[in-house]
Design a protein around this motif. Structure first.
Motif, PDB file in Angstrom:
ATOM      1  N   ASN A  22     -85.034 -83.331 -70.886  1.00  0.00           N
ATOM      2  CA  ASN A  22     -84.660 -83.166 -69.477  1.00  0.00           C
ATOM      3  C   ASN A  22     -83.437 -82.289 -69.235  1.00  0.00           C
ATOM      4  O   ASN A  22     -83.308 -81.695 -68.169  1.00  0.00           O
ATOM      5  N   MET A  23     -82.542 -82.203 -70.207  1.00  0.00           N
ATOM      6  CA  MET A  23     -81.284 -81.507 -69.958  1.00  0.00           C
ATOM      7  C   MET A  23     -81.146 -80.205 -70.744  1.00  0.00           C
ATOM      8  O   MET A  23     -80.192 -79.458 -70.525  1.00  0.00           O
ATOM      9  N   PRO A  27     -85.375 -77.642 -68.111  1.00  0.00           N
ATOM     10  CA  PRO A  27     -84.747 -76.758 -67.106  1.00  0.00           C
ATOM     11  C   PRO A  27     -84.999 -75.276 -67.371  1.00  0.00           C
ATOM     12  O   PRO A  27     -85.022 -74.471 -66.438  1.00  0.00           O
ATOM     13  N   PRO A  92     -81.494 -87.038 -65.153  1.00  0.00           N
ATOM     14  CA  PRO A  92     -81.751 -85.879 -64.279  1.00  0.00           C
ATOM     15  C   PRO A  92     -82.169 -84.644 -65.066  1.00  0.00           C
ATOM     16  O   PRO A  92     -81.710 -84.428 -66.193  1.00  0.00           O
ATOM     17  N   THR A  93     -83.052 -83.849 -64.462  1.00  0.00           N
ATOM     18  CA  THR A  93     -83.482 -82.596 -65.088  1.00  0.00           C
ATOM     19  C   THR A  93     -82.545 -81.488 -64.609  1.00  0.00           C
ATOM     20  O   THR A  93     -82.851 -80.757 -63.662  1.00  0.00           O
ATOM     21  N   ASN A  94     -81.420 -81.381 -65.274  1.00  0.00           N
ATOM     22  CA  ASN A  94     -80.384 -80.406 -64.900  1.00  0.00           C
ATOM     23  C   ASN A  94     -79.990 -79.561 -66.097  1.00  0.00           C
ATOM     24  O   ASN A  94     -80.093 -79.994 -67.251  1.00  0.00           O
ATOM     25  N   PHE A  95     -79.482 -78.374 -65.818  1.00  0.00           N
ATOM     26  CA  PHE A  95     -78.967 -77.511 -66.875  1.00  0.00           C
ATOM     27  C   PHE A  95     -77.694 -78.105 -67.468  1.00  0.00           C
ATOM     28  O   PHE A  95     -76.783 -78.515 -66.746  1.00  0.00           O
ATOM     29  N   VAL A  96     -77.631 -78.167 -68.772  1.00  0.00           N
ATOM     30  CA  VAL A  96     -76.364 -78.412 -69.464  1.00  0.00           C
ATOM     31  C   VAL A  96     -75.869 -77.085 -70.016  1.00  0.00           C
ATOM     32  O   VAL A  96     -74.698 -76.765 -69.941  1.00  0.00           O
ATOM     33  N   LYS A  98     -76.664 -73.023 -69.608  1.00  0.00           N
ATOM     34  CA  LYS A  98     -77.380 -72.039 -68.795  1.00  0.00           C
ATOM     35  C   LYS A  98     -78.077 -70.983 -69.639  1.00  0.00           C
ATOM     36  O   LYS A  98     -79.032 -70.344 -69.190  1.00  0.00           O
TER      37      LYS A  98
END
Length: 273
Positions: A22-23, A27, A92-96, A98
Motif C-alpha cells: 500500500n505504501m 501508489p 492508507p495507499t499513500n506515497f512514502v 515519490k
C-alpha cells in the motif's frame, strides 16, 4: 509461549507485506508479482479492491497447499493472507517514496522480510509462495529464485497492457529484491541431516513416513553403558526442520538429536509426489 510468538510473527509479517503493497508499490502502480501481482493488474484497470482480489485468488492455491503440504502450513498461510487483506483495508495507499525506484527497492525489502519470517515458522504469505514451496519439496532449487521466475510472466503482462516498460522493469527490481530477501531469511533449499537417538523409534518413524520423509534405522551401542540404542537418520530441508523438531519433541522430549548441514546428496532425496 511458542504459539504466542508464532502469532506475533504472522501479524508482523502480514503488516510488512501490507505496508510494502500500500505504501510503496501500489501508489506507483508497480507489481509484487505472483497472485498479488495479478490482483494488482486487475485492480489498476478495474478499480476493484486489490486486497479482496488478493484473498480471492489465494483460495485455490491454499486448497492445493492443504493437499500437498499439510494442515499447519495452510492454517498459518490462511491467517497470513486474511491479516494481509485486512491490513490493506486500514493502511492508507499513500506515497512514502515519490521515486518509483525507491518504492520498488524498499517495497521489495519489506515484502521479502514479511514473507520470509512467515516461511520460517512453517507457513507462507500466500500466492506463488505456496507453488514455490511445493516445487522446492520436489526439486532442490532456492525458493526466491523460483518465485522470481514465475513472477516474470506477470511482469511481462504489466508492460504489455500498460504499454509502459519502465513500470515493468521497476516491478522486476522489486520482485528480485523480494526474492533475494526471502532466500536470506528462509534458505529452504539448504539440506540438513538429523541423527536421532530415541527409545520411541517406531512412533517417530511412523510419523516421519506420513510426511512423507525417508528414514534410515541404525543400530548403535553406547560406549560407556554398552547398551543397545536405535538411531534414526533422515535428510530434510531447513524449511521442514521446524516440523521435524516439533514431532520429536512431541513423541520423545528426551531424545538426543544431532543436526548437521548437508553439503550435498547423491541419489533419491525427494519422496514427495
Amino acid at each position: 509461549m511458542k504459539k504466542a510468538l508464532d502469532v506475533l510473527i504472522i501479524l508482523v509479517g502480514a503488516m510488512l507485506v501490507a505496508v510494502g503493497f500500500n505504501m510503496f508499490l501500489i501508489p506507483h502502480q508497480l507489481l509484487s508479482g505472483g497472485v498479488s501481482g495479478i490482483a494488482m493488474i486487475i485492480g489498476y484497470f478495474s478499480n476493484f479492491n486489490i486486497g479482496f482480489l488478493y484473498l480471492l485468488f489465494n483460495l485455490p492455491l491454499m486448497i492445493w497447499g492443504l493437499v500437498s503440504i499439510g494442515r499447519r502450513f495452510i492454517m498459518i498461510s490462511v491467517a497470513s493472507v486474511v491479516l494481509t487483506t485486512w491490513m490493506m483495508q486500514i493502511i492508507p495507499t499513500n506515497f512514502v517514496a515519490k521515486d518509483p525506484m525507491l518504492g520498488a527497492v524498499f517495497g521489495g525489502v519489506l515484502i521479502g522480510i514479511g514473507s520470509g519470517i512467515t516461511l520460517r515458522i512453517g507457513g507462507s504469505s500466500g500466492g506463488f509462495d505456496i507453488v514455490g514451496l511445493i516445487l522446492t519439496r520436489k526439486y532442490d532449487f532456492p525458493l526466491g529464485m523460483i518465485l522470481s521466475a514465475m513472477n516474470g510472466v506477470v511482469i511481462v503482462a504489466l508492460g504489455y497492457f500498460k504499454n509502459n516498460w519502465d513500470l515493468a522493469l521497476f516491478s522486476m527490481l522489486a520482485i528480485f529484491i523480494s526474492g533475494k530477501t526471502v532466500d536470506m531469511i528462509h534458505i529452504s533449499h539448504v539440506k540438513v541431516t538429523a541423527f536421532i537417538v530415541t527409545k520411541h523409534k517406531d512412533a517417530i518413524i511412523n510419523k516421519l513416513l506420513m510426511i512423507p520423509r525417508g528414514v534410515t534405522l541404525i543400530k548403535t551401542e553406547g560406549a560407556y553403558t554398552q547398551q543397545q540404542h536405535d538411531m534414526l537418520m533422515t535428510v530434510t530441508t531447513r524449511y521442514e526442520l521446524v516440523e521435524l523438531k516439533r514431532i520429536i519433541k512431541e513423541i520423545d522430549p528426551k531424545a538426543f538429536v544431532n543436526i548437521v548441514e548437508t553439503v550435498g546428496v547423491v541419489g533419491e532425496f525427494r519422496k514427495h509426489k
